[in-house]
Structure formats: structure tokens, C-alpha cells
Design a protein around this motif. Structure first.
Motif, PDB file in Angstrom:
ATOM      1  N   ILE A  20      52.025 -23.947  38.225  1.00  0.00           N
ATOM      2  CA  ILE A  20      52.616 -23.868  36.889  1.00  0.00           C
ATOM      3  C   ILE A  20      53.895 -24.699  36.811  1.00  0.00           C
ATOM      4  O   ILE A  20      54.108 -25.472  35.869  1.00  0.00           O
ATOM      5  N   MET A  21      54.741 -24.553  37.826  1.00  0.00           N
ATOM      6  CA  MET A  21      56.029 -25.253  37.821  1.00  0.00           C
ATOM      7  C   MET A  21      55.870 -26.759  38.036  1.00  0.00           C
ATOM      8  O   MET A  21      56.676 -27.549  37.537  1.00  0.00           O
ATOM      9  N   GLN A  22      54.844 -27.164  38.770  1.00  0.00           N
ATOM     10  CA  GLN A  22      54.651 -28.581  39.061  1.00  0.00           C
ATOM     11  C   GLN A  22      53.861 -29.313  37.974  1.00  0.00           C
ATOM     12  O   GLN A  22      54.144 -30.483  37.674  1.00  0.00           O
ATOM     13  N   ASP A  23      52.870 -28.622  37.391  1.00  0.00           N
ATOM     14  CA  ASP A  23      51.914 -29.303  36.524  1.00  0.00           C
ATOM     15  C   ASP A  23      52.117 -29.070  35.033  1.00  0.00           C
ATOM     16  O   ASP A  23      51.611 -29.842  34.213  1.00  0.00           O
ATOM     17  N   ILE A  24      52.838 -28.023  34.674  1.00  0.00           N
ATOM     18  CA  ILE A  24      52.978 -27.683  33.255  1.00  0.00           C
ATOM     19  C   ILE A  24      54.424 -27.749  32.770  1.00  0.00           C
ATOM     20  O   ILE A  24      54.728 -28.419  31.777  1.00  0.00           O
ATOM     21  N   ILE A  25      55.319 -27.078  33.460  1.00  0.00           N
ATOM     22  CA  ILE A  25      56.702 -26.968  32.996  1.00  0.00           C
ATOM     23  C   ILE A  25      57.412 -28.317  32.861  1.00  0.00           C
ATOM     24  O   ILE A  25      58.224 -28.487  31.940  1.00  0.00           O
ATOM     25  N   PRO A  26      57.161 -29.314  33.708  1.00  0.00           N
ATOM     26  CA  PRO A  26      57.866 -30.598  33.544  1.00  0.00           C
ATOM     27  C   PRO A  26      57.688 -31.259  32.177  1.00  0.00           C
ATOM     28  O   PRO A  26      58.562 -32.005  31.742  1.00  0.00           O
ATOM     29  N   VAL A  27      56.573 -30.992  31.474  1.00  0.00           N
ATOM     30  CA  VAL A  27      56.346 -31.644  30.169  1.00  0.00           C
ATOM     31  C   VAL A  27      56.858 -30.792  29.007  1.00  0.00           C
ATOM     32  O   VAL A  27      56.724 -31.178  27.845  1.00  0.00           O
ATOM     33  N   VAL A  28      57.462 -29.641  29.316  1.00  0.00           N
ATOM     34  CA  VAL A  28      57.865 -28.667  28.297  1.00  0.00           C
ATOM     35  C   VAL A  28      59.360 -28.755  28.032  1.00  0.00           C
ATOM     36  O   VAL A  28      60.158 -29.008  28.941  1.00  0.00           O
ATOM     37  N   ASP A  29      59.757 -28.533  26.764  1.00  0.00           N
ATOM     38  CA  ASP A  29      61.174 -28.450  26.392  1.00  0.00           C
ATOM     39  C   ASP A  29      61.618 -27.006  26.189  1.00  0.00           C
ATOM     40  O   ASP A  29      62.735 -26.636  26.555  1.00  0.00           O
ATOM     41  N   TYR A  30      60.755 -26.193  25.575  1.00  0.00           N
ATOM     42  CA  TYR A  30      61.079 -24.803  25.245  1.00  0.00           C
ATOM     43  C   TYR A  30      59.958 -23.887  25.723  1.00  0.00           C
ATOM     44  O   TYR A  30      58.776 -24.265  25.708  1.00  0.00           O
ATOM     45  N   VAL A  31      60.343 -22.669  26.105  1.00  0.00           N
ATOM     46  CA  VAL A  31      59.369 -21.662  26.542  1.00  0.00           C
ATOM     47  C   VAL A  31      59.659 -20.355  25.823  1.00  0.00           C
ATOM     48  O   VAL A  31      60.799 -19.886  25.799  1.00  0.00           O
ATOM     49  N   ILE A  32      58.620 -19.766  25.209  1.00  0.00           N
ATOM     50  CA  ILE A  32      58.676 -18.374  24.771  1.00  0.00           C
ATOM     51  C   ILE A  32      57.669 -17.617  25.614  1.00  0.00           C
ATOM     52  O   ILE A  32      56.462 -17.885  25.550  1.00  0.00           O
ATOM     53  N   ASP A  33      58.157 -16.691  26.427  1.00  0.00           N
ATOM     54  CA  ASP A  33      57.304 -15.934  27.339  1.00  0.00           C
ATOM     55  C   ASP A  33      57.240 -14.491  26.850  1.00  0.00           C
ATOM     56  O   ASP A  33      58.281 -13.850  26.671  1.00  0.00           O
ATOM     57  N   PHE A  34      56.028 -13.988  26.638  1.00  0.00           N
ATOM     58  CA  PHE A  34      55.831 -12.674  26.035  1.00  0.00           C
ATOM     59  C   PHE A  34      55.521 -11.618  27.088  1.00  0.00           C
ATOM     60  O   PHE A  34      54.663 -11.823  27.947  1.00  0.00           O
ATOM     61  N   HIS A  35      56.216 -10.488  26.986  1.00  0.00           N
ATOM     62  CA  HIS A  35      56.044  -9.381  27.925  1.00  0.00           C
ATOM     63  C   HIS A  35      55.976  -8.051  27.174  1.00  0.00           C
ATOM     64  O   HIS A  35      56.258  -7.981  25.975  1.00  0.00           O
ATOM     65  N   ALA A  36      55.626  -7.003  27.910  1.00  0.00           N
ATOM     66  CA  ALA A  36      55.634  -5.637  27.379  1.00  0.00           C
ATOM     67  C   ALA A  36      56.242  -4.722  28.431  1.00  0.00           C
ATOM     68  O   ALA A  36      56.439  -5.125  29.586  1.00  0.00           O
ATOM     69  N   GLY A  37      56.537  -3.485  28.051  1.00  0.00           N
ATOM     70  CA  GLY A  37      57.063  -2.516  29.008  1.00  0.00           C
ATOM     71  C   GLY A  37      55.993  -2.116  30.014  1.00  0.00           C
ATOM     72  O   GLY A  37      54.799  -2.396  29.837  1.00  0.00           O
ATOM     73  N   GLY A  38      56.430  -1.449  31.079  1.00  0.00           N
ATOM     74  CA  GLY A  38      55.486  -0.957  32.075  1.00  0.00           C
ATOM     75  C   GLY A  38      54.622   0.149  31.508  1.00  0.00           C
ATOM     76  O   GLY A  38      54.752   0.544  30.348  1.00  0.00           O
ATOM     77  N   ARG A  39      53.742   0.677  32.311  1.00  0.00           N
ATOM     78  CA  ARG A  39      52.821   1.717  31.839  1.00  0.00           C
ATOM     79  C   ARG A  39      53.597   2.930  31.340  1.00  0.00           C
ATOM     80  O   ARG A  39      54.401   3.520  32.062  1.00  0.00           O
ATOM     81  N   GLY A  40      53.352   3.262  30.094  1.00  0.00           N
ATOM     82  CA  GLY A  40      54.003   4.417  29.490  1.00  0.00           C
ATOM     83  C   GLY A  40      55.366   4.128  28.905  1.00  0.00           C
ATOM     84  O   GLY A  40      55.908   4.946  28.156  1.00  0.00           O
ATOM     85  N   ARG A  41      55.959   2.967  29.211  1.00  0.00           N
ATOM     86  CA  ARG A  41      57.305   2.648  28.726  1.00  0.00           C
ATOM     87  C   ARG A  41      57.220   1.709  27.526  1.00  0.00           C
ATOM     88  O   ARG A  41      56.842   0.546  27.663  1.00  0.00           O
ATOM     89  N   PHE A  42      57.596   2.229  26.374  1.00  0.00           N
ATOM     90  CA  PHE A  42      57.480   1.473  25.124  1.00  0.00           C
ATOM     91  C   PHE A  42      58.801   0.791  24.809  1.00  0.00           C
ATOM     92  O   PHE A  42      59.813   1.445  24.562  1.00  0.00           O
ATOM     93  N   ASN A  43      58.781  -0.526  24.803  1.00  0.00           N
ATOM     94  CA  ASN A  43      59.957  -1.325  24.461  1.00  0.00           C
ATOM     95  C   ASN A  43      59.956  -1.638  22.966  1.00  0.00           C
ATOM     96  O   ASN A  43      58.947  -2.122  22.430  1.00  0.00           O
TER      97      ASN A  43
END
Length: 324
Positions: free
Chosen positions: A129-152
């Protein structure tokens, strides 16, 4: 806007202006000799502009971000007015198949970046990912959620003392902004070291699809793209109904006892010191222990598990707001 004449290549494939192409990243061959591939959807405008990566599923059981990016592709939001949008809805295919957070080698992919070409399975994938994708990128939005049972509650997380990230977070503009330092080995840290502008969206919980959180992530992404003049004029993002609340410090409230958890409060609520947030009881009707707020603040995560153990994190509460 100027017509682009730039050559754009990713994973050895050329994407011409005005084209949308699905490119597969080969990540492993299973013990069944089946090849495992991660589809990456790349859409280019005919006009010059930045490159934005929308990524999700770094933890395979966090479905919220996967659905956010799926809908962004499905609705056509991923076709940029200028520049390029790269969508990786599901990075950790292994975890998704197994409904698990981790890679099959037991490692948390989000703790081993930037990875190694000769390391573990997860480490090798992080390296790709870091070698083949990120070099051509300017901005990143990375989506996550809370752990099991933990609602963010929907929130953006960025590094403190970075005015450029403040502007981007304001453009996305969800319910809360949390300032938090990069974690060693995280995707966020690795992107930051390469000078990529990265913001992390947290919302909902693992193995769950919450429509309000999903729509919040979609609208925030549209506002972010609109700020970069990348949103097609056929789309109109909804403005936030309230100003974003910026949190400089926060802490976890942990269970003092094991037992059944009874939650009285919703994520996103402001509470005063001493407020009863919930209680922990035994199964036999002998004990009920209240969980009290240690300070005034916003509850930004609630544990929705029915049973907790002593020391489990049950509420995440702000302790200091920006400029407070």
C-alpha cells in the motif's frame, strides 16, 4: 480549470483522463492456492487537480466505512470534477471474510505500517500500500468504526498543531473533532511521514451498519471534495446543522466491577460531573453500582455490550475542549 495532460499510473496500470478503471491489487495466495485480490476503483477527470484516496476496511469488522465508500461509488460521487479519486472500500479482505479485526496471521494491520517487503503477511501488504498507492496520493480520508460493542459518535481525528489538517477537518465538518497524536505503526503515521494530508473518520461500531453515521460520512466526504473543487455540480452536500465541537483531551471511564451493563446515555450527549451514565449489576439482584461522570464533558463513545468485565472501557468522555 485546465485540461490535464499528466500521465497517471497506479499498480502498473495507466488511467487516462475521463476514465474509471477497477484495478486489482494481488495481496496473497491462500493455502488453497486461491489468489486474494483487493479491487481499487480509480476515477479521473479530464481536468487537472489533486488525488484523493478514500479507504476503509483496514479492520475487517468495521463495516461502516465500507458502506460509506460503496455508496459514494454507487451514487457517482467518486467521479471527480477535477483530479482523481481512488476508492479502496475494503482493504482487509481477510478480516471481512472472517468478520474479524485482524489479518489471519493475528496482526493488526493498523499497527505495522509502513510494513516490510520481507515481513509477515500483514506487513507485506502494508508495504504494498505504501509503495504502490500512497506515492500518487495527495489526500487520504480513512474510515473507521468503534470496536465490538463500542459506538463512536461521528468524529474526525487529526494530529494537533497542524493548521492544514484543521482546514481539512473543518471542510469535512462532522459532529466532533478530536485531536490525537499519531499511533506508532498506524496508517495515519505512515502517511504523515510521507507528507500526505490524512484525516480519520470514526463512527458507529464494528459489525454494524448505522444509517445516520453512514450518511454523515457521505455528506462529510462530499463537503471535503467540494472544498477541493472536486465535487460534480450535480451534487449538493448538506451543510452541518451545528458547529463542529473540537476536543483537545479526553479519557475513558472504565468499569469498576464485572457484570451486566445498563446504559442510560447516548453518544454525543453533554453531561455534568456526577451525572449517572449507567450502572453495572450482578445477575442475582444483589448489587447495582452506578457509573458517574468524572467531569463535565461530551460522551463521544458508549459501550453497548450487555456484559462487561472489570477494567473494560465503558464511556469515552471529553476533558478539555479547544480554547476552553
Amino acid at each position: 480549470m485546465e485540461l490535464t495532460s499528466k500521465h497517471f499510473e497506479i499498480l502498473g496500470k495507466t488511467v487516462i483522463p475521463g476514465e474509471t478503471k477497477t484495478i486489482e491489487l494481488n495481496i496473497a495466495t491462500l493455502h488453497t492456492m486461491t489468489e486474494l485480490k483487493v479491487p481499487i476503483v480509480v476515477s479521473r477527470s479530464v481536468y487537472d487537480g489533486p488525488t484523493v484516496l478514500l479507504s476503509a476496511g483496514l479492520h475487517g469488522d468495521e463495516l461502516t466505512g465500507i458502506e460509506i465508500i460503496r455508496q459514494i461509488i454507487r451514487r457517482g460521487i467518486s467521479y471527480p470534477a477535477c483530479g482523481t479519486i481512488i476508492c479502496m472500500p475494503l482493504i482487509n479482505v481477510f478480516g471481512f471474510v472472517n468478520q474479524s479485526r485482524d489479518f489471519p496471521d493475528g496482526r493488526d494491520l493498523n499497527r505495522i505500517f509502513p510494513g516490510s517487503a520481507s515481513g509477515s503477511l500483514a506487513s507485506r501488504f502494508a508495504y504494498r500500500i505504501m509503495q504502490d498507492i500512497i506515492p500518487v496520493v495527495d489526500y487520504v480520508i480513512d474510515f473507521h468504526a468503534g470496536g465490538r460493542g463500542r459506538f463512536n459518535v461521528p468524529q474526525i481525528r487529526i494530529e494537533p498543531d497542524n493548521p492544514e489538517l484543521d482546514v481539512l477537518a473543518e471542510a469535512f465538518s462532522t459532529q466532533f473533532l478530536l485531536y490525537s497524536k499519531n499511533i506508532d505503526g498506524s496508517f495515519r503515521e505512515a502517511c504523515d511521514k510521507l507528507g500526505k494530508k490524512y484525516i480519520l473518520f470514526e463512527g458507529g461500531k464494528a459489525l454494524d451498519l448505522n444509517e445516520e453515521v453512514i450518511e454523515e460520512g457521505i455528506q462529510g466526504s462530499m463537503r471535503f471534495l467540494d472544498n477541493l473543487n472536486m465535487l460534480q455540480t450535480t451534487f449538493s452536500s448538506q451543510l452541518p446543522t451545528k458547529p463542529m465541537i473540537c476536543i483537545e483531551n479526553s479519557t475513558w471511564i472504565r468499569a469498576q466491577y464485572s457484570g451486566l451493563l445498563h446504559n442510560f446515555i447516548e453518544a454525543g450527549t453533554y453531561v455534568n460531573e456526577g451525572a449517572v451514565l449507567g450502572k453495572i449489576s450482578d445477575p442475582y439482584g444483589l448489587i447495582e453500582e452506578e457509573i458517574l461522570a468524572p467531569n463535565n464533558g461530551y460522551i463521544i463513545c458508549t459501550n453497548q455490550a450487555a456484559i462487561v468485565f472489570q477494567g473494560d472501557a465503558v464511556y469515552h468522555i471529553s476533558t478539555k475542549l479547544k480554547d476552553e
